[in-house]
Scaffold this motif. Structure first.
Motif, PDB file in Angstrom:
ATOM      1  N   LEU A 297       0.806  -1.071   0.017  1.00 17.40           N
ATOM      2  CA  LEU A 297       0.039  -0.062   0.010  1.00 17.40           C
ATOM      3  C   LEU A 297       0.850   1.221  -0.161  1.00 17.40           C
ATOM      4  CD1 LEU A 297      -2.947   1.141  -0.117  1.00 17.40           C
ATOM      5  CD2 LEU A 297      -2.779   0.825   2.663  1.00 17.40           C
ATOM      6  N   ALA A 298       1.866   1.252   0.925  1.00 16.42           N
ATOM      7  CA  ALA A 298       2.807   2.455   0.848  1.00 16.42           C
ATOM      8  C   ALA A 298       3.568   2.709  -0.450  1.00 16.42           C
ATOM      9  CB  ALA A 298       3.844   2.219   1.835  1.00 16.42           C
ATOM     10  N   LEU A 299       3.916   1.701  -1.238  1.00 16.02           N
ATOM     11  CA  LEU A 299       4.677   1.934  -2.380  1.00 16.02           C
ATOM     12  C   LEU A 299       3.592   2.304  -3.531  1.00 16.02           C
ATOM     13  CD1 LEU A 299       6.786  -1.173  -2.729  1.00 16.02           C
ATOM     14  CD2 LEU A 299       7.572   1.138  -2.910  1.00 16.02           C
ATOM     15  N   THR A 300       2.553   1.668  -3.416  1.00 16.77           N
ATOM     16  CA  THR A 300       1.140   2.102  -4.497  1.00 16.77           C
ATOM     17  C   THR A 300       0.779   3.461  -4.484  1.00 16.77           C
ATOM     18  OG1 THR A 300       0.722  -0.050  -4.664  1.00 16.77           O
ATOM     19  CG2 THR A 300      -0.877   1.310  -5.451  1.00 16.77           C
ATOM     20  N   VAL A 301       0.811   3.778  -3.106  1.00 21.19           N
ATOM     21  CA  VAL A 301       0.156   5.356  -2.872  1.00 21.19           C
ATOM     22  C   VAL A 301       1.256   6.260  -3.152  1.00 21.19           C
ATOM     23  CG1 VAL A 301      -0.807   6.905  -1.428  1.00 21.19           C
ATOM     24  CG2 VAL A 301      -1.849   4.635  -1.392  1.00 21.19           C
ATOM     25  N   ASN A 302       2.273   6.236  -2.594  1.00 20.71           N
ATOM     26  CA  ASN A 302       3.554   7.067  -2.653  1.00 20.71           C
ATOM     27  C   ASN A 302       4.203   7.100  -3.835  1.00 20.71           C
ATOM     28  OD1 ASN A 302       3.745   8.472   0.238  1.00 20.71           O
ATOM     29  ND2 ASN A 302       3.464   6.081   0.586  1.00 20.71           N
ATOM     30  N   PHE A 303       4.480   6.061  -4.798  1.00 20.68           N
ATOM     31  CA  PHE A 303       4.981   6.037  -5.907  1.00 20.68           C
ATOM     32  C   PHE A 303       4.055   5.055  -6.731  1.00 20.68           C
ATOM     33  CE2 PHE A 303       7.892   5.771  -2.399  1.00 20.68           C
ATOM     34  CZ  PHE A 303       8.834   7.017  -2.786  1.00 20.68           C
ATOM     35  N   PRO A 304       3.091   5.822  -7.491  1.00 18.86           N
ATOM     36  CA  PRO A 304       2.297   5.126  -8.246  1.00 18.86           C
ATOM     37  C   PRO A 304       2.713   4.699  -9.551  1.00 18.86           C
ATOM     38  CG  PRO A 304       1.681   7.665  -8.260  1.00 18.86           C
ATOM     39  CD  PRO A 304       2.755   7.416  -7.291  1.00 18.86           C
ATOM     40  N   HIS A 305       3.793   5.434 -10.232  1.00 23.64           N
ATOM     41  CA  HIS A 305       4.601   4.974 -11.300  1.00 23.64           C
ATOM     42  C   HIS A 305       5.674   3.818 -11.071  1.00 23.64           C
ATOM     43  CE1 HIS A 305       2.635   8.520 -13.056  1.00 23.64           C
ATOM     44  NE2 HIS A 305       3.059   9.293 -12.175  1.00 23.64           N
ATOM     45  N   MET A 306       5.271   2.818 -11.861  1.00 27.51           N
ATOM     46  CA  MET A 306       6.136   1.603 -11.727  1.00 27.51           C
ATOM     47  C   MET A 306       7.708   1.680 -11.848  1.00 27.51           C
ATOM     48  SD  MET A 306       4.728  -1.289 -11.483  1.00 27.51           S
ATOM     49  CE  MET A 306       5.851  -2.540 -12.125  1.00 27.51           C
ATOM     50  N   PRO A 307       8.153   2.814 -12.775  1.00 30.70           N
ATOM     51  CA  PRO A 307       9.813   2.753 -12.473  1.00 30.70           C
ATOM     52  C   PRO A 307      10.043   3.459 -11.036  1.00 30.70           C
ATOM     53  CG  PRO A 307       8.861   3.529 -14.567  1.00 30.70           C
ATOM     54  CD  PRO A 307       7.599   3.449 -13.693  1.00 30.70           C
ATOM     55  N   ASP A 308       9.207   4.293 -10.318  1.00 27.00           N
ATOM     56  CA  ASP A 308       9.449   4.797  -9.124  1.00 27.00           C
ATOM     57  C   ASP A 308       9.691   3.468  -8.376  1.00 27.00           C
ATOM     58  OD1 ASP A 308       9.794   7.413 -10.313  1.00 27.00           O
ATOM     59  OD2 ASP A 308       7.773   7.890  -9.664  1.00 27.00           O
ATOM     60  N   GLN A 309       8.550   2.679  -8.284  1.00 27.79           N
ATOM     61  CA  GLN A 309       8.450   1.630  -7.311  1.00 27.79           C
ATOM     62  C   GLN A 309       9.469   0.760  -7.422  1.00 27.79           C
ATOM     63  OE1 GLN A 309       4.677  -0.363  -7.629  1.00 27.79           O
ATOM     64  NE2 GLN A 309       3.549   1.183  -7.340  1.00 27.79           N
ATOM     65  N   LYS A 310      10.018   0.409  -8.739  1.00 23.27           N
ATOM     66  CA  LYS A 310      11.232  -0.353  -8.848  1.00 23.27           C
ATOM     67  C   LYS A 310      12.492   0.339  -8.175  1.00 23.27           C
ATOM     68  CE  LYS A 310       9.624  -2.742 -12.833  1.00 23.27           C
ATOM     69  NZ  LYS A 310       9.729  -3.024 -14.475  1.00 23.27           N
ATOM     70  N   ALA A 311      12.414   1.642  -8.272  1.00 25.74           N
ATOM     71  CA  ALA A 311      13.590   2.399  -7.622  1.00 25.74           C
ATOM     72  C   ALA A 311      13.862   2.278  -6.235  1.00 25.74           C
ATOM     73  CB  ALA A 311      13.779   3.763  -8.152  1.00 25.74           C
ATOM     74  N   ARG A 312      12.714   2.373  -5.619  1.00 26.93           N
ATOM     75  CA  ARG A 312      12.416   2.176  -4.307  1.00 26.93           C
ATOM     76  C   ARG A 312      12.846   0.805  -3.678  1.00 26.93           C
ATOM     77  NH1 ARG A 312      14.535   5.495  -2.443  1.00 26.93           N
ATOM     78  NH2 ARG A 312      15.152   5.932  -4.655  1.00 26.93           N
ATOM     79  N   ILE A 313      12.412  -0.115  -4.397  1.00 27.18           N
ATOM     80  CA  ILE A 313      12.626  -1.565  -3.839  1.00 27.18           C
ATOM     81  C   ILE A 313      14.103  -1.811  -4.305  1.00 27.18           C
ATOM     82  CG2 ILE A 313      12.305  -3.735  -4.721  1.00 27.18           C
ATOM     83  CD1 ILE A 313       9.358  -3.120  -5.196  1.00 27.18           C
ATOM     84  N   ALA A 314      14.562  -1.091  -5.317  1.00 27.59           N
ATOM     85  CA  ALA A 314      16.198  -1.510  -5.574  1.00 27.59           C
ATOM     86  C   ALA A 314      16.898  -0.764  -4.372  1.00 27.59           C
ATOM     87  CB  ALA A 314      16.722  -1.047  -7.110  1.00 27.59           C
ATOM     88  N   ALA A 315      16.522   0.444  -4.331  1.00 26.29           N
ATOM     89  CA  ALA A 315      17.217   1.090  -3.067  1.00 26.29           C
ATOM     90  C   ALA A 315      17.287   0.512  -1.756  1.00 26.29           C
ATOM     91  CB  ALA A 315      16.631   2.554  -2.789  1.00 26.29           C
ATOM     92  N   HIS A 316      16.344  -0.435  -1.510  1.00 25.40           N
ATOM     93  CA  HIS A 316      16.579  -0.992  -0.044  1.00 25.40           C
ATOM     94  C   HIS A 316      16.777  -2.527  -0.341  1.00 25.40           C
ATOM     95  CE1 HIS A 316      14.902   2.866   1.762  1.00 25.40           C
ATOM     96  NE2 HIS A 316      13.972   2.845   0.795  1.00 25.40           N
ATOM     97  N   ALA A 317      16.932  -2.966  -1.424  1.00 27.88           N
ATOM     98  CA  ALA A 317      17.498  -4.408  -1.821  1.00 27.88           C
ATOM     99  C   ALA A 317      18.499  -4.970  -0.934  1.00 27.88           C
ATOM    100  CB  ALA A 317      17.736  -4.432  -3.271  1.00 27.88           C
ATOM    101  N   GLU A 318      19.504  -3.907  -0.768  1.00 26.47           N
ATOM    102  CA  GLU A 318      20.673  -4.477   0.099  1.00 26.47           C
ATOM    103  C   GLU A 318      20.400  -4.643   1.325  1.00 26.47           C
ATOM    104  OE1 GLU A 318      25.250  -3.047   1.403  1.00 26.47           O
ATOM    105  OE2 GLU A 318      24.027  -1.894  -0.111  1.00 26.47           O
ATOM    106  N   ASN A 319      19.686  -4.171   2.034  1.00 22.25           N
ATOM    107  CA  ASN A 319      19.343  -4.281   3.549  1.00 22.25           C
ATOM    108  C   ASN A 319      18.365  -5.579   3.574  1.00 22.25           C
ATOM    109  OD1 ASN A 319      20.328  -2.210   4.687  1.00 22.25           O
ATOM    110  ND2 ASN A 319      18.955  -0.633   4.490  1.00 22.25           N
ATOM    111  N   VAL A 320      17.506  -5.706   2.625  1.00 17.24           N
ATOM    112  CA  VAL A 320      16.535  -6.557   2.714  1.00 17.24           C
ATOM    113  C   VAL A 320      17.416  -7.911   2.438  1.00 17.24           C
ATOM    114  CG1 VAL A 320      14.740  -8.002   1.282  1.00 17.24           C
ATOM    115  CG2 VAL A 320      14.512  -5.491   1.569  1.00 17.24           C
ATOM    116  N   LEU A 321      18.233  -8.006   1.437  1.00 13.02           N
ATOM    117  CA  LEU A 321      19.249  -9.412   1.310  1.00 13.02           C
ATOM    118  C   LEU A 321      19.818  -9.615   2.498  1.00 13.02           C
ATOM    119  CD1 LEU A 321      20.022 -11.515  -0.735  1.00 13.02           C
ATOM    120  CD2 LEU A 321      21.506  -9.809  -1.539  1.00 13.02           C
ATOM    121  N   ASN A 322      20.488  -8.515   3.119  1.00 10.98           N
ATOM    122  CA  ASN A 322      21.486  -8.742   4.173  1.00 10.98           C
ATOM    123  C   ASN A 322      20.633  -9.473   5.426  1.00 10.98           C
ATOM    124  OD1 ASN A 322      23.736  -7.744   2.892  1.00 10.98           O
ATOM    125  ND2 ASN A 322      23.685  -5.741   3.858  1.00 10.98           N
ATOM    126  N   VAL A 323      19.483  -8.769   5.448  1.00 13.73           N
ATOM    127  CA  VAL A 323      18.869  -9.455   6.777  1.00 13.73           C
ATOM    128  C   VAL A 323      18.104 -10.650   6.561  1.00 13.73           C
ATOM    129  CG1 VAL A 323      16.580  -8.851   8.180  1.00 13.73           C
ATOM    130  CG2 VAL A 323      18.467  -7.126   7.695  1.00 13.73           C
TER     131      VAL A 323
END
Length: 463
Positions: A297-323
C-alpha cells in the motif's frame, strides 16, 4: 560428547565472527554443517536445515517487507520531523543523542516487537550519528540493551513464555519485577550518559547552525556537481540529482530537497503507520501479512508509477538481502543445534552440575543461568525446555515457581544481541555495523545490565 561439541560450535562461531575471519552468514552456515558431520549426523543435515528454515520463514518474510515499508517511510519523509526535533533538543550534542537513542528505543519497545523497534530507532537516529561522525556501535549497543529490558513486557514474549511453561499468571511475574526492571532501564540510561560523554569528548559539540550549514553544503555540493553555479538551475538540479546518488544507501537524513519526499501524503503515511502498529499489537492479522500489505500500500500510494516503485525497492534491496540472508543462515545454526540434540545435552549438563547446596537459592541460580543460556539458545528452547527443569529443582528446595519465573527474564538485555535473534540482524544491517563489532561492544555491557536487574530483584526481595 554432544555437550562438548555444542559448546565448541558456539565458541568457534563467536570467535570467528568477532575476529572477522568469516562473515556472519558464512559462519552461521558452514560451522554448524561441519559440526553436524563431526556428530555423525551429516546425512540428516538437510532435514535439520529445512526444519530450521520452516520455523524462521515467517520471520524472514516479516523482516523483508518491514524493511521495505520503513525504508519507504524514510524516503517520503515520515521521520524527518522526528530527526529534526531530536536534533534541536540534543543541540548536536553527542551525549544527548546517545541518551536520546536509549529513550527512543525504550519508548518504541512498548509495541513488543524488537524488529520494529530497531527499524524505527535506526531510521530516526542513523542520520544524526552519520552527520556527527559518531560511533554506530554505540547506537546499536544502546538500542539493543534498552529493547532487551523492555522485552520483558508481558506481551513482549519471554514473560508470556515463562508463564505458559510454569502455568502461572504473566502479571504475577511481571508486576513484582517492575522495580528491578526499572533499575535496569535506569542503568542503561546511565550507561548511555557515560558513552555519550565519551563521544562528546572525542568529537566535541557542534552548534545546531553548524550542523544545518553542513547539511545545506552537502545538498549544494551535490547539486553543483551537475549544474554549475547558476542559482536557478542549481536548485532544480539538486532536487533531480538527489535520488541518483543517495547518500548512505537510502538514509538521506535531513536533506530537504530529495525527490522522494511526499509532504502532501504525510498524514496518510502517519495514519498508515499508526494503523499498522496498532494492528500488530492487537494481533488483527499475522505480522508478516500486515507488513506485506503495508509495504504494498505504501509503495502504491506514494509511488504510483512503476519505475519509481522499482527504484525504491532497489534502493532498499541491499538491506533486505542482508537481513533475510542472515535469518535463513541462522536457521541452519538453530536447526543443527536442536536437531542433533546438542542444545538439550548442553542444558542438561548445566542443570546437573548445579551444587546441591545451591538448591535453596535456585531463583538466583536461574537468573545467572538465564544470561548465557538465553544468549546461546532461543527463548523457546530456554523457557520450554530448561525452565521447567529449574523450577522443579527449585520446588524441591521450597523455592516457588513464581520466583523462578521472575528470575528467568533477567537475561533479556543480553539475549537481544544473540546471533539466534533475527531482530539483531535488522539492527546491525540497517545501521551498517559489522555483527562482530556489535557483539564485541555490547556483550559486556548487556551482561552487566542483566546482573544489575538480578541484583536489584534480590535487593528488593522480589526473588
Amino acid at each position: 560428547m554432544l555437550t562438548i561439541l555444542g559448546f565448541a560450535m558456539i565458541a568457534t562461531f563467536l570467535v570467528l565472527i568477532m575476529l572477522k575471519k568469516m562473515s556472519p552468514i558464512a559462519a552461521l552456515v558452514l560451522i554448524p554443517a561441519l559440526f553436524c558431520v563431526f556428530v555423525g549426523k551429516g546425512a540428516k543435515l538437510g532435514d535439520y536445515v529445512i526444519d530450521g528454515v520452516t520455523g524462521l520463514a515467517p520471520t524472514a518474510a516479516m523482516l523483508m517487507f518491514a524493511i521495505v515499508y520503513f525504508g519507504v517511510m524514510i524516503d517520503v519523509g515520515l521521520f524527518d520531523p522526528i530527526v529534526r526535533g531530536i536534533l534541536r533538543f540534543c543541540k548536536a550534542d553527542p551525549l544527548r543523542i546517545v541518551v536520546g537513542t536509549a529513550v527512543l528505543a525504550a519508548i518504541v519497545s512498548l509495541d513488543g516487537d524488537g524488529s520494529t523497534t530497531f527499524m524505527i530507532t535506526v531510521s530516526a537516529m542513523y542520520p544524526l550519528y552519520k552527520r556527527l561522525k559518531m560511533s554506530l556501535v554505540v547506537m546499536t549497543g544502546v538500542a539493543a540493551m534498552a529493547n532487551g529490558v523492555m522485552n520483558t513486557l508481558p506481551w513482549g514474549g519471554p514473560t508470556a513464555r515463562a508463564a505458559t511453561a510454569l502455568k502461572v499468571d504473566a502479571s504475577d511475574i511481571f508486576v513484582p519485577m517492575i522495580p528491578a526492571l526499572a533499575t535496569g532501564l535506569l542503568f542503561v540510561l546511565v550507561l548511555s550518559y557515560v558513552l555519550g560523554r565519551r563521544e562528546r569528548t572525542r568529537l566535541g559539540v557542534l552548534t545546531l547552525d553548524e550542523v544545518l550549514v553542513e547539511e545545506q553544503e552537502t545538498v549544494l555540493v551535490g547539486a553543483g556537481a551537475g549544474t554549475g553555479t547558476q542559482a536557478g538551475g542549481g536548485a532544480g538540479a539538486g532536487t533531480d540529482a538527489a535520488p541518483e546518488e543517495p547518500e548512505d544507501d537510502g538514509f538521506q537524513g535531513l536533506d530537504p530537497h530529495r525527490a522522494t519526499l511526499r509532504p502532501r501524503l504525510y498524514w496518510f503515511n502517519a495514519l498508515l503507520t499508526v494503523t499498522l502498529l496498532t494492528a500488530m499489537i492487537m494481533e488483527w492479522l499475522p505480522i508478516p501479512v500486515l507488513f506485506l500489505l503495508g509495504a504494498a500500500l505504501a509503495l502504491t500510494v506514494n509511488f504510483p508509477h512503476m519505475p519509481d516503485q522499482k527504484a525504491r525497492i532497489a534502493a532498499h534491496a541491499e538491506n533486505v538481502l542482508n537481513v533475510s540472508g542472515m535469518v535463513f543462515a541462522a536457521a541452519v545454526f538453530t536447526g543443527v543445534l536442536q536437531g542433533t540434540g546438542m542444545v538439550d545435552h548442553m542444558a542438561d549438563w548445566l542443570v546437573n552440575n548445579i551444587p546441591d547446596g545451591m538448591g535453596p537459592h535456585m531463583a538466583l541460580v536461574t537468573g545467572v543461568l538465564s544470561i548465557p543460556l538465553t544468549y546461546f539458545m532461543s527463548n523457546d528452547g530456554f523457557y520450554f525446555g530448561i525452565l521447567p527443569v529449574l523450577a522443579e529443582a527449585g520446588q524441591a528446595h521450597g523455592v516457588s515457581s513464581l520466583e523462578i519465573a521472575r528470575a528467568s527474564i533477567v537475561g533479556q538485555p543480553l539475549h537481544m544481541s544473540s546471533p539466534l535473534v533475527p531482530a539483531v540482524y535488522v539492527l546491525v544491517g540497517m545501521a551498517k555495523v559489522e555483527f562482530g563489532d556489535h557483539t564485541r561492544f555490547v556483550v559486556k555491557w548487556a551482561a552487566l545490565t542483566s546482573l544489575v536487574v538480578l541484583g536489584a530483584a534480590a535487593l528488593f526481595g522480589i526473588i
